[in-house]
Write an enzyme that holds these catalytic residues in place. Structure first.
Site, PDB file in Angstrom:
ATOM      1  N   ASP A  97       0.834  -1.206   0.025  1.00 39.44           N
ATOM      2  CA  ASP A  97       0.218  -0.040  -0.611  1.00 39.44           C
ATOM      3  C   ASP A  97       1.131   1.181   0.404  1.00 39.44           C
ATOM      4  O   ASP A  97       1.637   1.448   0.124  1.00 39.44           O
ATOM      5  CB  ASP A  97      -0.893   0.045   1.625  1.00 39.44           C
ATOM      6  CG  ASP A  97      -2.342   0.954   0.946  1.00 39.44           C
ATOM      7  OD1 ASP A  97      -2.627   0.943  -0.329  1.00 39.44           O
ATOM      8  OD2 ASP A  97      -3.154   0.246   1.921  1.00 39.44           O
ATOM      9  N   GLU A 108      -1.386   1.690  -4.923  1.00 39.10           N
ATOM     10  CA  GLU A 108      -0.191   3.487  -5.210  1.00 39.10           C
ATOM     11  C   GLU A 108      -2.341   4.002  -5.651  1.00 39.10           C
ATOM     12  O   GLU A 108      -0.785   5.347  -6.396  1.00 39.10           O
ATOM     13  CB  GLU A 108       0.920   4.149  -5.384  1.00 39.10           C
ATOM     14  CG  GLU A 108       0.571   3.592  -6.451  1.00 39.10           C
ATOM     15  CD  GLU A 108       0.251   4.804  -7.542  1.00 39.10           C
ATOM     16  OE1 GLU A 108      -0.641   4.034  -8.354  1.00 39.10           O
ATOM     17  OE2 GLU A 108       0.761   5.558  -7.833  1.00 39.10           O
ATOM     18  N   TRP A 109      -2.802   2.974  -5.734  1.00 35.31           N
ATOM     19  CA  TRP A 109      -4.063   4.038  -6.316  1.00 35.31           C
ATOM     20  C   TRP A 109      -3.972   4.582  -7.822  1.00 35.31           C
ATOM     21  O   TRP A 109      -5.060   5.872  -8.408  1.00 35.31           O
ATOM     22  CB  TRP A 109      -4.910   4.893  -5.199  1.00 35.31           C
ATOM     23  CG  TRP A 109      -4.377   4.724  -3.859  1.00 35.31           C
ATOM     24  CD1 TRP A 109      -4.942   3.207  -3.043  1.00 35.31           C
ATOM     25  CD2 TRP A 109      -3.594   4.935  -3.194  1.00 35.31           C
ATOM     26  NE1 TRP A 109      -3.906   2.455  -2.204  1.00 35.31           N
ATOM     27  CE2 TRP A 109      -4.091   3.635  -2.068  1.00 35.31           C
ATOM     28  CE3 TRP A 109      -3.600   6.227  -2.564  1.00 35.31           C
ATOM     29  CZ2 TRP A 109      -3.276   4.037  -0.587  1.00 35.31           C
ATOM     30  CZ3 TRP A 109      -2.420   6.840  -1.059  1.00 35.31           C
ATOM     31  CH2 TRP A 109      -2.706   5.817  -0.181  1.00 35.31           C
ATOM     32  N   GLY A 110      -3.161   4.380  -8.445  1.00 31.85           N
ATOM     33  CA  GLY A 110      -3.230   5.168 -10.114  1.00 31.85           C
ATOM     34  C   GLY A 110      -2.461   6.377 -10.108  1.00 31.85           C
ATOM     35  O   GLY A 110      -2.552   6.576 -10.891  1.00 31.85           O
ATOM     36  N   ASN A 133       0.265   7.797  -9.077  1.00 32.11           N
ATOM     37  CA  ASN A 133       1.835   8.200  -9.840  1.00 32.11           C
ATOM     38  C   ASN A 133       2.507   7.105 -11.603  1.00 32.11           C
ATOM     39  O   ASN A 133       2.848   6.811 -11.759  1.00 32.11           O
ATOM     40  CB  ASN A 133       2.892   7.628  -9.119  1.00 32.11           C
ATOM     41  CG  ASN A 133       3.243   8.714  -8.081  1.00 32.11           C
ATOM     42  OD1 ASN A 133       3.245   9.379  -7.882  1.00 32.11           O
ATOM     43  ND2 ASN A 133       2.371   8.152  -6.917  1.00 32.11           N
ATOM     44  N   ASP A 148      -9.811   3.494  -3.617  1.00 28.10           N
ATOM     45  CA  ASP A 148     -11.123   2.322  -2.791  1.00 28.10           C
ATOM     46  C   ASP A 148     -11.968   2.032  -3.287  1.00 28.10           C
ATOM     47  O   ASP A 148     -13.227   3.158  -3.892  1.00 28.10           O
ATOM     48  CB  ASP A 148     -10.490   2.151  -1.835  1.00 28.10           C
ATOM     49  CG  ASP A 148      -9.758   2.142  -1.249  1.00 28.10           C
ATOM     50  OD1 ASP A 148      -8.338   1.905  -1.962  1.00 28.10           O
ATOM     51  OD2 ASP A 148      -9.735   1.837  -0.015  1.00 28.10           O
TER      52      ASP A 148
HETATM   53  C1  GLA Z   1      -6.207   1.665   1.219  1.00 25.41           C
HETATM   54  C2  GLA Z   1      -6.207   0.151   0.292  1.00 25.41           C
HETATM   55  C3  GLA Z   1      -7.427  -0.939   0.280  1.00 25.41           C
HETATM   56  C4  GLA Z   1      -7.193  -1.584   2.156  1.00 25.41           C
HETATM   57  C5  GLA Z   1      -6.879  -1.123   3.138  1.00 25.41           C
HETATM   58  C6  GLA Z   1      -6.622  -1.236   4.159  1.00 25.41           C
HETATM   59  O1  GLA Z   1      -6.721   2.223   1.096  1.00 25.41           O
HETATM   60  O2  GLA Z   1      -6.629   0.505  -1.056  1.00 25.41           O
HETATM   61  O3  GLA Z   1      -7.624  -1.650  -1.054  1.00 25.41           O
HETATM   62  O4  GLA Z   1      -5.849  -2.035   1.397  1.00 25.41           O
HETATM   63  O5  GLA Z   1      -5.443   0.683   2.911  1.00 25.41           O
HETATM   64  O6  GLA Z   1      -6.178  -0.093   4.808  1.00 25.41           O
END
Ligand code: GLA
Length: 401
Positions: A149, A182-184, A186, A204
């Site tokens: 993460d 890293e959620w896109g 970068n 998320d």
């Molecule tokens: C981030 C991630 C999630 C999950 C939570 C856990 O938000 O994107 O998928 O792993 O952390 O805290």
């Protein structure tokens, strides 16, 4: 200098060799189950064992869901005196090695979570500065999959941070699927193909069709963020970055969770298969209904996701006025998957005008209704189907013999 040269070159050669080492691990998108979407911090080794047992009994393991991943909140809040992560003894009294053994004995692979920052998103210790130590610890537990993460990363550079953990996993020597989370932020699709096997493209997911709760979005919103090369909407066209060993990850499945209707679960699953998304179930699979089980274990739909060609699908058509979107995915052998989504709040007749899906070859295809398990004619004339609100009709097109 002549004598020195091989010595100087050795580390570089070793690194090149290492960069190739784990590249056969995810030739199709990884499939499994992850604790987070349903259980969050409320995890225990008995939950993991019961889930594994249920996945054997309900056919999920044999359908391909082999990675069982423990997400955030599994450790104590601090490292021990040697700097090691410590599994919470209340939650994992038998320890992680024993749990990994339990999973391996039943034909599963063992996944765990850490974070590139100093603390995880749930405020447990992250791996920043401890990458090599943590990778060795995970290897000693038999870990096969690491979700990594991006909370509390300070000024760290994402590419450096993820590459460091990749190298730590290589150095530990145990093959590990590396899931970049890293959620896109970068643009990992531009640099992560030889760093990890999959990378999140968005924030998320939560169990909603198109809702929004701060950081969390319903699956339709995440789908919209993948967009299409064909229409050049959204410009990203993420499909071109995915392929065997390196996948876009639009986040884990909410199939079967209470915020979705059965139709919305079916549509979510179908479209994630069109996206060649990793299929990480996120529901309580030990207690799901037969209808949800049927969705998650449908071999014909899973085959679309797992197709060996490894091409991610894209949106070929969107007509808000007619409440229809059509997403298509090239498959091996010249087949195509075609998924029509009813975006309206009521059941509707959707008409598939095959010749408007201009990416398709002009030849006539046989059409198979994948969920209904029946033939639906060919593409020589348009097909009209009744589709419930937020549901899909999913077809597999093959060349007429
Ligand atoms: C981030 C991630 C999630 C999950 C939570 C856990 O938000 O994107 O998928 O792993 O952390 O805290």
């Amino acid at each position: 200098m002549k004598k020195l040269l091989p010595l100087l070159l050795a580390p570089a050669l070793a690194l090149t060799a290492m960069a190739k080492k784990f590249d056969q691990l995810a030739l199709t998108p990884p499939m499994g189950w992850n604790t987070w979407n349903t259980f969050a911090a409320d995890i225990h080794e008995s939950l993991i064992r019961q889930t594994a047992d249920a996945m054997v009994a309900n056919g999920m393991r044999d359908a391909g869901y082999v990675y069982i991943v423990i997400d955030d909140c599994w450790s104590l809040k601090q490292r021990d005196a040697n700097g090691n992560l410590v599994p919470d003894p209340q939650k994992f009294p038998s320890g992680m090695k024993a749990l990994g053994d339990y999973l391996h004995e039943r034909g599963f692979k063992f996944g765990i979570y850490s974070c590139a920052g100093t603390r995880t998103c749930g405020d447990y210790p992250g791996s920043w500065g401890h990458e090599f130590q943590d990778a060795r610890l995970f290897a000693s537990w038999g870990v096969d999959y690491l979700k990594y993460d991006w909370c509390n990363h300070g000024t760290a550079d994402a590419r450096d941070a993820y590459t460091r953990m990749r190298d730590a996993l290589f150095a530990a020597g145990r093959p590990v699927v590396f899931s970049i989370c890293e959620w896109g932020q970068n643009k990992p699709w531009e640099w992560a193909a030889d760093v990890g096997h999959l990378w999140r493209t968005t924030g998320d997911i939560y169990d909603s069709y198109d809702g929004r709760k701060g950081w969390e979005s319903g699956w339709k919103r995440l789908l919209d963020q993948q967009y299409s090369l064909v229409e050049n909407v959204g410009a990203d066209g993420l499909n071109k970055f995915a392929g065997p060993g390196h996948w876009n990850d639009p986040d884990m499945l909410e199939v079967g969770n209470s915020g979705l209707t059965l139709a919305e679960s079916r549509a979510h699953f179908s479209l994630w298969c069109i996206l060649a998304a990793p299929l990480m179930a996120g529901n309580d699979v030990a207690r799901m209904s037969p209808a949800i089980r049927a969705i998650l274990t449908d071999r014909d739909v899973i085959a679309i996701d797992q197709d060996k060609l490894g091409k991610q699908g894209f949106r070929a058509l969107a007509e808000p006025a007619k409440a229809i979107e059509v997403w298509i995915k090239p498959l091996s052998g010249g087949d195509w998957a075609v998924c029509a989504l009813n975006t309206s709040n009521a059941a509707a007749d959707l008409t598939l005008e095959w010749d408007r899906l201009w990416t398709l070859d002009r030849r006539t295809y046989q059409v198979r209704d994948v969920w209904a398990k029946k033939d639906a004619g060919d593409t020589s004339k348009p097909l009209t189907v009744r589709v419930d609100s937020h549901d899909v009709a999913l077809f597999r097109l093959s060349f007429a013999k």
